[in-house]
Design an enzyme around this catalytic site. Structure first.
Site, PDB file in Angstrom:
ATOM      1  N   PRO A 136       0.847  -1.200   0.000  1.00 54.25           N
ATOM      2  CA  PRO A 136       0.000   0.000   0.000  1.00 54.25           C
ATOM      3  C   PRO A 136       0.876   1.242   0.000  1.00 54.25           C
ATOM      4  O   PRO A 136       1.799   1.355   0.808  1.00 54.25           O
ATOM      5  CB  PRO A 136      -0.798  -0.128   1.311  1.00 54.25           C
ATOM      6  CG  PRO A 136       0.037  -1.014   2.180  1.00 54.25           C
ATOM      7  CD  PRO A 136       0.773  -1.933   1.273  1.00 54.25           C
ATOM      8  N   MET A 137       0.595   2.182  -0.916  1.00 60.73           N
ATOM      9  CA  MET A 137       1.401   3.396  -1.020  1.00 60.73           C
ATOM     10  C   MET A 137       0.481   4.596  -1.198  1.00 60.73           C
ATOM     11  O   MET A 137      -0.274   4.661  -2.174  1.00 60.73           O
ATOM     12  CB  MET A 137       2.389   3.279  -2.191  1.00 60.73           C
ATOM     13  CG  MET A 137       3.482   2.253  -1.958  1.00 60.73           C
ATOM     14  SD  MET A 137       4.583   2.021  -3.397  1.00 60.73           S
ATOM     15  CE  MET A 137       3.563   0.950  -4.435  1.00 60.73           C
ATOM     16  N   CYS A 144       3.424   3.780   8.789  1.00 58.22           N
ATOM     17  CA  CYS A 144       3.634   5.049   8.085  1.00 58.22           C
ATOM     18  C   CYS A 144       4.169   6.112   9.045  1.00 58.22           C
ATOM     19  O   CYS A 144       3.564   6.357  10.091  1.00 58.22           O
ATOM     20  CB  CYS A 144       2.336   5.526   7.458  1.00 58.22           C
ATOM     21  SG  CYS A 144       2.513   7.072   6.534  1.00 58.22           S
ATOM     22  N   HIS A 183       7.912  -4.129   7.625  1.00 58.40           N
ATOM     23  CA  HIS A 183       8.901  -3.347   6.889  1.00 58.40           C
ATOM     24  C   HIS A 183      10.179  -3.394   7.729  1.00 58.40           C
ATOM     25  O   HIS A 183      10.209  -2.903   8.860  1.00 58.40           O
ATOM     26  CB  HIS A 183       8.411  -1.913   6.731  1.00 58.40           C
ATOM     27  CG  HIS A 183       9.300  -1.066   5.875  1.00 58.40           C
ATOM     28  ND1 HIS A 183       8.813  -0.058   5.070  1.00 58.40           N
ATOM     29  CD2 HIS A 183      10.644  -1.051   5.682  1.00 58.40           C
ATOM     30  CE1 HIS A 183       9.820   0.526   4.435  1.00 58.40           C
ATOM     31  NE2 HIS A 183      10.939  -0.061   4.802  1.00 58.40           N
ATOM     32  N   GLY A 222       7.196  -2.504  -3.098  1.00 57.43           N
ATOM     33  CA  GLY A 222       6.508  -1.229  -3.195  1.00 57.43           C
ATOM     34  C   GLY A 222       6.934  -0.461  -4.420  1.00 57.43           C
ATOM     35  O   GLY A 222       6.461  -0.693  -5.530  1.00 57.43           O
ATOM     36  N   ARG A 223       7.853   0.470  -4.242  1.00 56.81           N
ATOM     37  CA  ARG A 223       8.233   1.382  -5.322  1.00 56.81           C
ATOM     38  C   ARG A 223       8.873   0.683  -6.509  1.00 56.81           C
ATOM     39  O   ARG A 223       8.744   1.141  -7.637  1.00 56.81           O
ATOM     40  CB  ARG A 223       9.124   2.496  -4.764  1.00 56.81           C
ATOM     41  CG  ARG A 223       8.264   3.566  -4.120  1.00 56.81           C
ATOM     42  CD  ARG A 223       8.901   4.286  -2.968  1.00 56.81           C
ATOM     43  NE  ARG A 223       7.932   5.238  -2.436  1.00 56.81           N
ATOM     44  CZ  ARG A 223       6.948   4.914  -1.593  1.00 56.81           C
ATOM     45  NH1 ARG A 223       6.804   3.665  -1.201  1.00 56.81           N
ATOM     46  NH2 ARG A 223       6.089   5.819  -1.164  1.00 56.81           N
ATOM     47  N   ASN A 276       8.948  -6.739   3.940  1.00 60.71           N
ATOM     48  CA  ASN A 276       8.845  -5.584   3.043  1.00 60.71           C
ATOM     49  C   ASN A 276      10.056  -4.696   3.293  1.00 60.71           C
ATOM     50  O   ASN A 276      10.633  -4.716   4.364  1.00 60.71           O
ATOM     51  CB  ASN A 276       7.529  -4.845   3.354  1.00 60.71           C
ATOM     52  CG  ASN A 276       7.400  -3.506   2.660  1.00 60.71           C
ATOM     53  OD1 ASN A 276       7.057  -2.509   3.280  1.00 60.71           O
ATOM     54  ND2 ASN A 276       7.662  -3.458   1.372  1.00 60.71           N
ATOM     55  N   GLY A 277      10.447  -3.925   2.267  1.00 54.51           N
ATOM     56  CA  GLY A 277      11.507  -2.944   2.450  1.00 54.51           C
ATOM     57  C   GLY A 277      12.734  -3.228   1.599  1.00 54.51           C
ATOM     58  O   GLY A 277      13.411  -4.245   1.817  1.00 54.51           O
ATOM     59  N   GLY A 278      13.004  -2.380   0.627  1.00 50.64           N
ATOM     60  CA  GLY A 278      14.235  -2.478  -0.138  1.00 50.64           C
ATOM     61  C   GLY A 278      14.326  -3.644  -1.094  1.00 50.64           C
ATOM     62  O   GLY A 278      15.400  -3.913  -1.640  1.00 50.64           O
TER      63      GLY A 278
END
Length: 338
Positions: free
Chosen positions: A20-21, A103, A174, A236-237, A214-216
């Site tokens: 989710p972003m 967040c 994350h 994510g990104r 999650n993360g990187g």
């Protein structure tokens, strides 16, 4: 009870998710991502509980069947409001309710939710318990490994233990701390060091509980490596900026050899989708802004980005802009092949 148990069992098959972003993973983004993967779990942007309860539900929570499986992420710290928002999400057709405990933005902190809830795991547990009682869907939590000066061993253990006992069906972690003061949300995604081993250790303590990481994570090869140690992996990104990355998710992560449609088919589908959105009062840019990274690294990608970043944003722009941009990519590809 049997119905809920089946939903939770089915949920555990979700080995890959797009994170989710905020401002990014709206319904138009999810429609695009679904063109590349039948199985990836897609999340909404974080929706504040008050907005879900009092806002325009179709605008804020509406989605199309093509997006499924799709999960609703909620933000808040009031158990009663979150339970009501969860009931609304279930009625709207979502397959999971997720609570944001990760967040770090000032906007979220001012509402006393998001990552600052890492400091009050008892409140998080109360919220999870209330949502579990309100819906038959899987109820999950997405968190950090800690915030500010917290010890990541005790902070994550405390949160995990409390939400597990409260009935959370999964915990997505994350693998970074969040710094509530002094770092922007962007810096909070980049500066605090990644600590994947901390998430692995948590999984070892909960062998029967779904733990996602999650993360990187930037490639499916990296995702596959994580899946040897945890139950789920979330990008994510990397997935947003290069949606084509999702094209191999079904085969690589789920063992499904089904082939996605051709790029011609996908572009034509998105043009038709954009036309329907425009006809209902929307703008082309609402859809096209999520497509800018589609041809990342390919011949013609620069021209594609230029057209979608300029012509597609003009008042009255139609789907012909997307088609012209795609023609530029095709022309560049033919030129390189020659």
């Amino acid at each position: 009870m049997a119905e809920r148990e089946k939903k939770v069992k089915d949920y555990k098959a979700n080995r890959f998710a797009v994170a989710p972003m905020i401002d990014w993973t709206d319904r138009h983004c999810r429609v695009l991502h679904r063109q590349f993967s039948r199985h990836a779990l897609l999340y909404t942007e974080m929706v504040v509980a008050d907005a879900a309860i009092h806002g325009d539900r179709n605008r804020i929570l509406g989605f199309s069947d093509v997006e499924q499986p799709v999960a609703l992420q909620l933000g808040g710290s009031d158990a009663t409001k979150l339970a009501e928002a969860a009931r609304i999400g279930e009625a709207m057709g979502y397959g999971e309710i997720n609570l944001n405990v990760g967040c770090p933005s000032d906007r979220v902190q001012s509402g006393t939710f998001g990552a600052c809830l890492m400091k009050t795991p008892d409140i998080v547990a109360e919220c999870v318990r209330a949502m579990r009682q309100a819906v038959s869907l899987p109820v999950t939590v997405k968190c950090r490994i800690g915030v500010d000066d917290q010890d990541v061993e005790s902070a994550l253990d405390d949160l995990a233990g409390m939400v597990h006992r409260a009935g959370a069906d999964a915990l997505w972690v994350h693998a970074r701390k969040a710094w509530l003061k002094g770092l922007s949300p962007k810096e909070n995604r980049e500066i605090p060091p990644l600590n994947y081993d901390r998430v692995y250790r948590l999984k070892q303590n909960y062998p029967d509980w779904f733990i996602g990481i999650n993360g990187g994570i930037e490639t499916l090869e990296q995702a596959s490596q994580h899946l040897g140690k945890v139950d789920g992996v979330m990008l994510g990104r990397a997935a947003y900026h290069n949606p084509m990355l999702l094209a191999d998710v079904d085969r690589t992560i789920y063992g499904d050899p089904h082939q996605i449609g051709s790029m011609d088919d996908i572009i034509e589908y998105m043009c038709g989708y954009a036309e329907r959105h425009i006809a209902s009062g929307g703008r082309l840019s609402h859809v096209s802004r999520h497509m800018v990274g589609l041809f990342h690294g390919a011949p013609g990608a620069k021209r594609w980005r230029q057209l979608l970043s300029t012509d597609a944003t003009r008042p009255g722009a139609g789907s012909d802009v997307i088609r012209r941009a795609f023609e530029a990519v095709q022309t560049a590809s033919v030129g390189e092949a020659a």
